[in-house]
Design a protein around this motif. Structure first.
Motif, PDB file in Angstrom:
ATOM      1  N   THR A   1      56.843  80.375  19.648  1.00 37.44           N
ATOM      2  CA  THR A   1      58.027  79.634  19.221  1.00 37.44           C
ATOM      3  C   THR A   1      58.373  79.910  17.761  1.00 37.44           C
ATOM      4  OG1 THR A   1      57.581  77.905  20.828  1.00 37.44           O
ATOM      5  CG2 THR A   1      59.059  77.334  19.026  1.00 37.44           C
ATOM      6  N   ASP A   2      57.388  79.879  16.889  1.00 46.37           N
ATOM      7  CA  ASP A   2      57.647  80.032  15.454  1.00 46.37           C
ATOM      8  C   ASP A   2      57.111  81.318  14.847  1.00 46.37           C
ATOM      9  OD1 ASP A   2      58.937  77.501  15.248  1.00 46.37           O
ATOM     10  OD2 ASP A   2      56.975  76.537  15.301  1.00 46.37           O
ATOM     11  N   THR A   3      56.543  82.201  15.641  1.00 48.34           N
ATOM     12  CA  THR A   3      55.942  83.403  15.073  1.00 48.34           C
ATOM     13  C   THR A   3      56.994  84.320  14.448  1.00 48.34           C
ATOM     14  OG1 THR A   3      54.398  85.206  15.455  1.00 48.34           O
ATOM     15  CG2 THR A   3      55.961  84.811  17.180  1.00 48.34           C
ATOM     16  N   LYS A   4      56.601  84.953  13.356  1.00 51.94           N
ATOM     17  CA  LYS A   4      57.468  85.914  12.655  1.00 51.94           C
ATOM     18  C   LYS A   4      56.875  87.324  12.736  1.00 51.94           C
ATOM     19  CE  LYS A   4      60.077  82.603  10.846  1.00 51.94           C
ATOM     20  NZ  LYS A   4      60.856  81.929  11.841  1.00 51.94           N
ATOM     21  N   THR A   5      55.810  87.486  13.496  1.00 53.26           N
ATOM     22  CA  THR A   5      55.142  88.774  13.629  1.00 53.26           C
ATOM     23  C   THR A   5      56.100  89.808  14.212  1.00 53.26           C
ATOM     24  OG1 THR A   5      53.045  87.635  14.001  1.00 53.26           O
ATOM     25  CG2 THR A   5      53.154  89.956  14.658  1.00 53.26           C
ATOM     26  N   GLU A   6      56.141  90.989  13.594  1.00 53.40           N
ATOM     27  CA  GLU A   6      57.003  92.056  14.090  1.00 53.40           C
ATOM     28  C   GLU A   6      56.311  92.771  15.249  1.00 53.40           C
ATOM     29  OE1 GLU A   6      58.345  94.631  10.964  1.00 53.40           O
ATOM     30  OE2 GLU A   6      59.060  92.946   9.769  1.00 53.40           O
TER      31      GLU A   6
ATOM     32  N   ASP B   1      65.567  81.996  14.861  1.00 52.38           N
ATOM     33  CA  ASP B   1      65.149  80.602  14.911  1.00 52.38           C
ATOM     34  C   ASP B   1      66.324  79.736  15.337  1.00 52.38           C
ATOM     35  OD1 ASP B   1      64.005  78.137  14.643  1.00 52.38           O
ATOM     36  OD2 ASP B   1      63.747  78.249  12.473  1.00 52.38           O
ATOM     37  N   SER B   2      66.310  79.313  16.588  1.00 53.97           N
ATOM     38  CA  SER B   2      67.392  78.467  17.103  1.00 53.97           C
ATOM     39  C   SER B   2      67.022  76.989  17.046  1.00 53.97           C
ATOM     40  CB  SER B   2      67.717  78.854  18.546  1.00 53.97           C
ATOM     41  OG  SER B   2      66.641  78.499  19.386  1.00 53.97           O
TER      42      SER B   2
ATOM     43  N   ILE C   1      54.980  81.503  27.348  1.00 52.84           N
ATOM     44  CA  ILE C   1      53.956  81.828  28.339  1.00 52.84           C
ATOM     45  C   ILE C   1      54.383  82.989  29.248  1.00 52.84           C
ATOM     46  CG2 ILE C   1      54.653  80.242  30.196  1.00 52.84           C
ATOM     47  CD1 ILE C   1      51.625  79.442  30.299  1.00 52.84           C
ATOM     48  N   SER C   2      55.679  83.325  29.239  1.00 53.46           N
ATOM     49  CA  SER C   2      56.181  84.460  30.014  1.00 53.46           C
ATOM     50  C   SER C   2      56.026  85.782  29.261  1.00 53.46           C
ATOM     51  CB  SER C   2      57.669  84.270  30.339  1.00 53.46           C
ATOM     52  OG  SER C   2      57.857  83.148  31.155  1.00 53.46           O
ATOM     53  N   LEU C   3      55.649  85.687  27.990  1.00 57.28           N
ATOM     54  CA  LEU C   3      55.626  86.862  27.119  1.00 57.28           C
ATOM     55  C   LEU C   3      54.231  87.173  26.606  1.00 57.28           C
ATOM     56  CD1 LEU C   3      58.683  85.879  24.879  1.00 57.28           C
ATOM     57  CD2 LEU C   3      58.705  87.475  26.823  1.00 57.28           C
ATOM     58  N   ARG C   4      54.080  88.405  26.146  1.00 55.37           N
ATOM     59  CA  ARG C   4      52.891  88.834  25.405  1.00 55.37           C
ATOM     60  C   ARG C   4      53.406  89.696  24.256  1.00 55.37           C
ATOM     61  NH1 ARG C   4      48.160  88.135  27.215  1.00 55.37           N
ATOM     62  NH2 ARG C   4      48.668  88.392  29.400  1.00 55.37           N
ATOM     63  N   LEU C   5      53.034  89.350  23.026  1.00 58.89           N
ATOM     64  CA  LEU C   5      53.484  90.076  21.843  1.00 58.89           C
ATOM     65  C   LEU C   5      52.527  91.206  21.522  1.00 58.89           C
ATOM     66  CD1 LEU C   5      55.253  90.486  19.310  1.00 58.89           C
ATOM     67  CD2 LEU C   5      53.896  88.690  18.201  1.00 58.89           C
ATOM     68  N   ARG C   6      53.089  92.404  21.381  1.00 58.19           N
ATOM     69  CA  ARG C   6      52.344  93.573  20.936  1.00 58.19           C
ATOM     70  C   ARG C   6      52.804  93.862  19.505  1.00 58.19           C
ATOM     71  NH1 ARG C   6      54.019  96.800  24.548  1.00 58.19           N
ATOM     72  NH2 ARG C   6      55.427  98.061  23.327  1.00 58.19           N
ATOM     73  N   PRO C   7      52.003  93.432  18.506  1.00 60.26           N
ATOM     74  CA  PRO C   7      52.417  93.606  17.115  1.00 60.26           C
ATOM     75  C   PRO C   7      52.594  95.080  16.746  1.00 60.26           C
ATOM     76  CG  PRO C   7      50.559  92.110  17.264  1.00 60.26           C
ATOM     77  CD  PRO C   7      50.717  92.757  18.607  1.00 60.26           C
ATOM     78  N   ASP C   8      53.566  95.336  15.866  1.00 58.15           N
ATOM     79  CA  ASP C   8      53.753  96.685  15.332  1.00 58.15           C
ATOM     80  C   ASP C   8      52.519  97.060  14.538  1.00 58.15           C
ATOM     81  OD1 ASP C   8      56.283  96.915  16.397  1.00 58.15           O
ATOM     82  OD2 ASP C   8      57.315  96.412  14.527  1.00 58.15           O
ATOM     83  N   SER C   9      52.101  98.292  14.655  1.00 57.15           N
ATOM     84  CA  SER C   9      50.987  98.774  13.825  1.00 57.15           C
ATOM     85  C   SER C   9      51.588  99.488  12.620  1.00 57.15           C
ATOM     86  CB  SER C   9      50.076  99.696  14.615  1.00 57.15           C
ATOM     87  OG  SER C   9      50.820 100.768  15.160  1.00 57.15           O
ATOM     88  N   LYS C  10      51.142  99.109  11.456  1.00 53.22           N
ATOM     89  CA  LYS C  10      51.713  99.690  10.233  1.00 53.22           C
ATOM     90  C   LYS C  10      50.686 100.456   9.469  1.00 53.22           C
ATOM     91  CE  LYS C  10      55.351  96.449   9.968  1.00 53.22           C
ATOM     92  NZ  LYS C  10      56.345  95.817   9.302  1.00 53.22           N
TER      93      LYS C  10
END
Length: 135
Positions: free
Chosen positions: A38-43, A63-64, A126-135
């Motif tokens: 909901t609040d994550t800012k991870t790219e 952010d809605s 819960i429908s999603l899985r975040l794969r963070p960008d690797s930098k």
């Protein structure tokens, strides 16, 4: 409808947690303001928790303040499918994964958000899985 990823109910139940199964396979909704993203800012890229298909990116997340992750556009228009949903006594537009048919959330238009599309894809974490960008 036929999907690229087709499984029996028993297979989905074996692969998903009970809450994931309720949301992804039976269109339940997770409680507002409790989801992991909901609040994550991870790219990174948000994929379908059921089949792994890439659905949304952090570039389109905004952010809605609605209690669920919101995106103004999918990663690719072919990544999601839209369907009429009359289950809550009104007509809404359901968002599903185009690869496996799993329920993701709903999309709303014309709410006045300052986004390029004026759409809000309101998606269950819960429908999603975040794969963070690797930098």
């Amino acid at each position: 409808m036929t999907y690229e990823v087709e499984k029996t109910d028993e297979e989905w139940q074996a692969e998903l947690s009970p809450n994931e199964y309720k949301v992804l396979r039976h269109a339940a909704t997770e409680p507002a303001f409790r989801g992991e993203y909901t609040d994550t800012k991870t790219e990174g890229v948000y994929s379908c928790r059921a089949c792994g298909a890439d659905l949304f990116t952090s570039s389109e997340k905004f952010d809605s303040r609605c209690g669920w992750p919101s995106f103004y556009d999918p990663k690719d228009n072919e990544a999601v499918e839209l369907a009429e949903d009359r289950s809550y006594g009104t007509v809404q537009t359901e968002v599903r994964c185009a690869r496996c048919g799993s329920h993701l959330g709903h999309v709303f238009e014309g709410e006045g958000f300052q986004t390029p599309t004026d759409k809000r894809y309101c998606i269950n974490s819960i429908s999603l899985r975040l794969r963070p960008d690797s930098k």
